[in-house]
Design a protein around this motif. Structure first.
Motif, PDB file in Angstrom:
ATOM      1  N   ASP A 287      39.223  80.803  26.256  1.00  0.00           N
ATOM      2  CA  ASP A 287      40.173  81.714  26.898  1.00  0.00           C
ATOM      3  C   ASP A 287      41.066  82.396  25.859  1.00  0.00           C
ATOM      4  O   ASP A 287      41.391  83.581  25.979  1.00  0.00           O
ATOM      5  CB  ASP A 287      41.047  80.951  27.896  1.00  0.00           C
ATOM      6  CG  ASP A 287      40.279  80.557  29.151  1.00  0.00           C
ATOM      7  OD1 ASP A 287      39.179  81.110  29.356  1.00  0.00           O
ATOM      8  OD2 ASP A 287      40.778  79.699  29.902  1.00  0.00           O
ATOM      9  N   VAL A 288      41.448  81.632  24.833  1.00  0.00           N
ATOM     10  CA  VAL A 288      42.282  82.208  23.767  1.00  0.00           C
ATOM     11  C   VAL A 288      41.515  83.301  23.037  1.00  0.00           C
ATOM     12  O   VAL A 288      42.028  84.404  22.803  1.00  0.00           O
ATOM     13  CB  VAL A 288      42.734  81.112  22.778  1.00  0.00           C
ATOM     14  CG1 VAL A 288      43.452  81.742  21.583  1.00  0.00           C
ATOM     15  CG2 VAL A 288      43.647  80.112  23.467  1.00  0.00           C
ATOM     16  N   LEU A 289      40.260  83.018  22.667  1.00  0.00           N
ATOM     17  CA  LEU A 289      39.451  84.003  21.944  1.00  0.00           C
ATOM     18  C   LEU A 289      39.166  85.226  22.805  1.00  0.00           C
ATOM     19  O   LEU A 289      39.143  86.358  22.302  1.00  0.00           O
ATOM     20  CB  LEU A 289      38.137  83.361  21.492  1.00  0.00           C
ATOM     21  CG  LEU A 289      38.271  82.284  20.407  1.00  0.00           C
ATOM     22  CD1 LEU A 289      36.933  81.582  20.185  1.00  0.00           C
ATOM     23  CD2 LEU A 289      38.781  82.898  19.103  1.00  0.00           C
ATOM     24  N   LYS A 290      38.974  85.010  24.104  1.00  0.00           N
ATOM     25  CA  LYS A 290      38.730  86.128  25.017  1.00  0.00           C
ATOM     26  C   LYS A 290      39.949  87.043  25.070  1.00  0.00           C
ATOM     27  O   LYS A 290      39.826  88.270  25.019  1.00  0.00           O
ATOM     28  CB  LYS A 290      38.404  85.591  26.411  1.00  0.00           C
ATOM     29  CG  LYS A 290      38.112  86.688  27.434  1.00  0.00           C
ATOM     30  CD  LYS A 290      37.782  86.081  28.793  1.00  0.00           C
ATOM     31  CE  LYS A 290      37.519  87.176  29.827  1.00  0.00           C
ATOM     32  NZ  LYS A 290      37.218  86.587  31.167  1.00  0.00           N
ATOM     33  N   PHE A 291      41.127  86.432  25.152  1.00  0.00           N
ATOM     34  CA  PHE A 291      42.354  87.236  25.192  1.00  0.00           C
ATOM     35  C   PHE A 291      42.525  88.029  23.897  1.00  0.00           C
ATOM     36  O   PHE A 291      42.857  89.213  23.915  1.00  0.00           O
ATOM     37  CB  PHE A 291      43.576  86.340  25.420  1.00  0.00           C
ATOM     38  CG  PHE A 291      44.879  87.078  25.272  1.00  0.00           C
ATOM     39  CD1 PHE A 291      45.348  87.891  26.289  1.00  0.00           C
ATOM     40  CD2 PHE A 291      45.614  86.996  24.094  1.00  0.00           C
ATOM     41  CE1 PHE A 291      46.531  88.599  26.145  1.00  0.00           C
ATOM     42  CE2 PHE A 291      46.797  87.698  23.940  1.00  0.00           C
ATOM     43  CZ  PHE A 291      47.256  88.504  24.972  1.00  0.00           C
ATOM     44  N   ILE A 292      42.281  87.367  22.750  1.00  0.00           N
ATOM     45  CA  ILE A 292      42.444  88.033  21.455  1.00  0.00           C
ATOM     46  C   ILE A 292      41.494  89.220  21.333  1.00  0.00           C
ATOM     47  O   ILE A 292      41.868  90.293  20.848  1.00  0.00           O
ATOM     48  CB  ILE A 292      42.212  87.032  20.305  1.00  0.00           C
ATOM     49  CG1 ILE A 292      43.347  85.997  20.278  1.00  0.00           C
ATOM     50  CG2 ILE A 292      42.129  87.754  18.960  1.00  0.00           C
ATOM     51  CD1 ILE A 292      43.113  84.859  19.310  1.00  0.00           C
ATOM     52  N   SER A 293      40.266  89.058  21.790  1.00  0.00           N
ATOM     53  CA  SER A 293      39.271  90.129  21.669  1.00  0.00           C
ATOM     54  C   SER A 293      39.605  91.320  22.557  1.00  0.00           C
ATOM     55  O   SER A 293      39.215  92.451  22.268  1.00  0.00           O
ATOM     56  CB  SER A 293      37.878  89.597  22.024  1.00  0.00           C
ATOM     57  OG  SER A 293      37.811  89.239  23.400  1.00  0.00           O
ATOM     58  N   GLN A 294      40.343  91.072  23.644  1.00  0.00           N
ATOM     59  CA  GLN A 294      40.670  92.144  24.584  1.00  0.00           C
ATOM     60  C   GLN A 294      41.999  92.826  24.272  1.00  0.00           C
ATOM     61  O   GLN A 294      42.281  93.892  24.802  1.00  0.00           O
ATOM     62  CB  GLN A 294      40.717  91.580  26.012  1.00  0.00           C
ATOM     63  CG  GLN A 294      39.361  91.124  26.526  1.00  0.00           C
ATOM     64  CD  GLN A 294      39.456  90.451  27.884  1.00  0.00           C
ATOM     65  OE1 GLN A 294      40.546  90.100  28.340  1.00  0.00           O
ATOM     66  NE2 GLN A 294      38.316  90.264  28.536  1.00  0.00           N
ATOM     67  N   SER A 295      42.797  92.207  23.418  1.00  0.00           N
ATOM     68  CA  SER A 295      44.129  92.759  23.158  1.00  0.00           C
ATOM     69  C   SER A 295      44.124  93.718  21.977  1.00  0.00           C
ATOM     70  O   SER A 295      43.173  93.787  21.222  1.00  0.00           O
ATOM     71  CB  SER A 295      45.116  91.626  22.889  1.00  0.00           C
ATOM     72  OG  SER A 295      44.726  90.874  21.769  1.00  0.00           O
TER      73      SER A 295
ATOM     74  N   VAL B 280      60.955  92.947  23.000  1.00  0.00           N
ATOM     75  CA  VAL B 280      59.578  92.445  22.866  1.00  0.00           C
ATOM     76  C   VAL B 280      58.976  91.975  24.184  1.00  0.00           C
ATOM     77  O   VAL B 280      57.750  91.890  24.321  1.00  0.00           O
ATOM     78  CB  VAL B 280      59.498  91.300  21.832  1.00  0.00           C
ATOM     79  CG1 VAL B 280      59.987  91.769  20.478  1.00  0.00           C
ATOM     80  CG2 VAL B 280      60.280  90.061  22.281  1.00  0.00           C
ATOM     81  N   GLY B 281      59.806  91.646  25.165  1.00  0.00           N
ATOM     82  CA  GLY B 281      59.289  91.165  26.436  1.00  0.00           C
ATOM     83  C   GLY B 281      58.844  89.713  26.369  1.00  0.00           C
ATOM     84  O   GLY B 281      59.126  88.993  25.409  1.00  0.00           O
ATOM     85  N   GLU B 282      58.116  89.288  27.388  1.00  0.00           N
ATOM     86  CA  GLU B 282      57.672  87.902  27.485  1.00  0.00           C
ATOM     87  C   GLU B 282      56.340  87.694  26.763  1.00  0.00           C
ATOM     88  O   GLU B 282      55.465  88.562  26.799  1.00  0.00           O
ATOM     89  CB  GLU B 282      57.514  87.497  28.952  1.00  0.00           C
ATOM     90  CG  GLU B 282      58.828  87.428  29.721  1.00  0.00           C
ATOM     91  CD  GLU B 282      59.732  86.328  29.212  1.00  0.00           C
ATOM     92  OE1 GLU B 282      59.213  85.255  28.828  1.00  0.00           O
ATOM     93  OE2 GLU B 282      60.959  86.537  29.190  1.00  0.00           O
ATOM     94  N   PRO B 283      56.154  86.538  26.113  1.00  0.00           N
ATOM     95  CA  PRO B 283      54.854  86.246  25.490  1.00  0.00           C
ATOM     96  C   PRO B 283      53.801  85.954  26.554  1.00  0.00           C
ATOM     97  O   PRO B 283      54.123  85.626  27.697  1.00  0.00           O
ATOM     98  CB  PRO B 283      55.148  84.996  24.648  1.00  0.00           C
ATOM     99  CG  PRO B 283      56.295  84.337  25.342  1.00  0.00           C
ATOM    100  CD  PRO B 283      57.126  85.451  25.904  1.00  0.00           C
ATOM    101  N   THR B 284      52.539  86.089  26.167  1.00  0.00           N
ATOM    102  CA  THR B 284      51.430  85.832  27.084  1.00  0.00           C
ATOM    103  C   THR B 284      51.121  84.337  27.143  1.00  0.00           C
ATOM    104  O   THR B 284      51.097  83.657  26.112  1.00  0.00           O
ATOM    105  CB  THR B 284      50.176  86.595  26.622  1.00  0.00           C
ATOM    106  OG1 THR B 284      50.472  87.991  26.601  1.00  0.00           O
ATOM    107  CG2 THR B 284      48.993  86.328  27.547  1.00  0.00           C
ATOM    108  N   THR B 285      50.886  83.833  28.337  1.00  0.00           N
ATOM    109  CA  THR B 285      50.503  82.432  28.524  1.00  0.00           C
ATOM    110  C   THR B 285      48.996  82.346  28.760  1.00  0.00           C
ATOM    111  O   THR B 285      48.435  83.134  29.536  1.00  0.00           O
ATOM    112  CB  THR B 285      51.246  81.820  29.727  1.00  0.00           C
ATOM    113  OG1 THR B 285      52.657  81.915  29.501  1.00  0.00           O
ATOM    114  CG2 THR B 285      50.864  80.357  29.923  1.00  0.00           C
ATOM    115  N   VAL B 286      48.342  81.423  28.071  1.00  0.00           N
ATOM    116  CA  VAL B 286      46.898  81.218  28.251  1.00  0.00           C
ATOM    117  C   VAL B 286      46.638  79.754  28.581  1.00  0.00           C
ATOM    118  O   VAL B 286      47.505  78.894  28.391  1.00  0.00           O
ATOM    119  CB  VAL B 286      46.109  81.613  26.977  1.00  0.00           C
ATOM    120  CG1 VAL B 286      46.253  83.097  26.690  1.00  0.00           C
ATOM    121  CG2 VAL B 286      46.557  80.789  25.778  1.00  0.00           C
TER     122      VAL B 286
END
Length: 416
Positions: free
Chosen positions: A408-416, A396-402
């Protein structure tokens, strides 16, 4: 629990090669004449006269609901943590994705120590009490050692486990947590096996590992009973099991055969055993129709639980597979990892790599048109994913840090 005095349901221990028989009260791992493995012989006329499907249906939901079939003479010696009667669930998503209408998963990863090895350990430690043995010396890639350690702790008898140095550290830590002595061998699984036998012989304890302790498959054959009972006493078309030593598959074959002898089922299922390409001695022996395996000196596979280079169970497993039109096939580590991820993401089943191998084989057999879309298929999920977290982390690799900011959390979710 009632104490049984029906000794006649247990007949003997019999050599699988030369047929020599031994008193079942003896601690016999190998034939004293030719050195081959031995197997318990049961009297099915006696068993059929004292137990029925109706009687079993009224009992507790664990593997000892089938106690008459297991060669423990005095039921007061049974050491149990409620192992067995694990869920048999029908696929909700993978079946339709693969085009299979009747795909089932037998969740033996939900046994007390997280693997199907608890069935064999419960039977082995119960027999140790029956023989008044001070302890067990086992060899293991991990799961069997964990189960041995847990049940020996419950029974208050000694436990020593020898494991190859490549064994999962999560499993080794679990063995130690139960108070068992653990020794990592600078060598292979087969080196650990050889040393365990030498130690057991020297100190007078039971040599415990796979088919070399014949009671182990007697516990594991309860898998077959459960699958049939959970399907309304109708066997599946395919029963698929990953194999290292082959003990569980031997047990399942024997279990299905016993039900057929008693007319509790009308036919045998086809048994499919799966190994990893990096350690597949039984696949090679099966395809060459050989009674002997060519040992794999250095197993190389992500599925460490089935990395057994010289499986002692092959002569007996080979015999059973020929009787039920069974097969042995190999899958690659890439195929195992794909199945590993699919089980989790489609079915919510977190299995260790070896336990995902049966699904990898299902896909392979389907692509080869060996199995049909209407076949009833049971895949045994033999071990829980937390048994090998290091593999999960690599996959699975490393989780993303925000940052600590909702935008910032919502921005990451919308881009993933």
């Amino acid at each position: 629990m009632v104490v049984s005095c029906l000794r006649s349901r247990i007949v003997s221990l019999k050599c699988v090669k030369c047929g020599c028989e031994f008193d079942f009260h003896q601690n016999v791992n190998f034939c004293l004449e030719c050195g081959s493995i031995v197997e318990f012989q049961m009297d099915y006329d006696v068993i059929g006269s004292i137990v029925s499907k109706a009687k079993i249906s009224l009992r507790g939901f664990n593997m000892w609901r089938y106690r008459e079939f297991i060669p423990i003479e005095d039921y007061s010696n049974i050491v149990s943590m409620g192992e067995g009667w694990t869920q048999l669930i029908k696929s909700r998503r993978l079946g339709s994705t693969l085009g299979l209408r009747n795909l089932y998963f037998k969740l033996d990863s939900l046994n007390p120590t997280g693997s199907f090895k608890d069935r064999g350990a419960s039977a082995a430690v119960s027999r140790a009490l029956e023989l008044k043995a001070p302890g067990l010396v086992g060899f293991s890639t991990g799961n069997a050692g964990v189960a041995q350690a847990a049940y020996c702790a419950l029974a208050n008898i000694g436990s020593i486990v020898l494991a190859p140095k490549y064994a999962s550290r999560e499993k080794i830590a679990s063995i130690m947590m139960y108070g068992s002595r653990v020794l990592l061998v600078d060598g292979t699984f087969d080196d650990a096996s050889r040393l365990a036998k030498a130690v057991a012989d020297k100190i007078g304890w039971i040599y415990n590992g796979g088919v070399v302790n014949p009671i182990r498959q007697e516990g594991k054959k309860t898998l077959a009973y459960e699958v049939c009972e959970q399907l309304g006493w109708v066997p599946p078309d395919w029963y698929i099991q990953s194999v290292g030593m082959g003990t569980a598959a031997i047990g399942a074959c024997k279990g299905f055969k016993e039900l057929l002898i008693l007319d509790w089922i009308e036919r045998m299922p086809r048994i499919a055993c799966v190994q990893a390409e990096g350690c597949a001695p039984m696949v090679k022996a099966f395809k060459s129709k050989s009674e002997f395996v060519e040992p794999v000196e250095e197993p190389k596979t992500i599925a460490s639980a089935i990395a057994v280079g010289n499986p002692a169970g092959w002569p007996l497993l080979n015999r059973y597979l020929r009787e039920c039109d069974g097969i042995v096939e190999a899958v690659s580590d890439d195929e195992i990892i794909e199945a590993y991820k699919m089980l989790a993401r489609f079915e919510g089943i977190y299995a260790e790599p070896a336990a995902a191998a049966p699904l990898a084989l299902v896909k392979k057999l389907l692509e080869s048109s060996i199995i049909d879309e209407d076949d009833v298929i049971v895949c045994v999920i033999s071990g829980f994913g937390l048994k090998d977290v290091s593999t999960t982390l690599r996959v699975v690799g490393e989780p993303t840090t925000v940052s600590n900011n909702v935008d910032d959390v919502l921005k990451f979710i919308s881009q993933s």
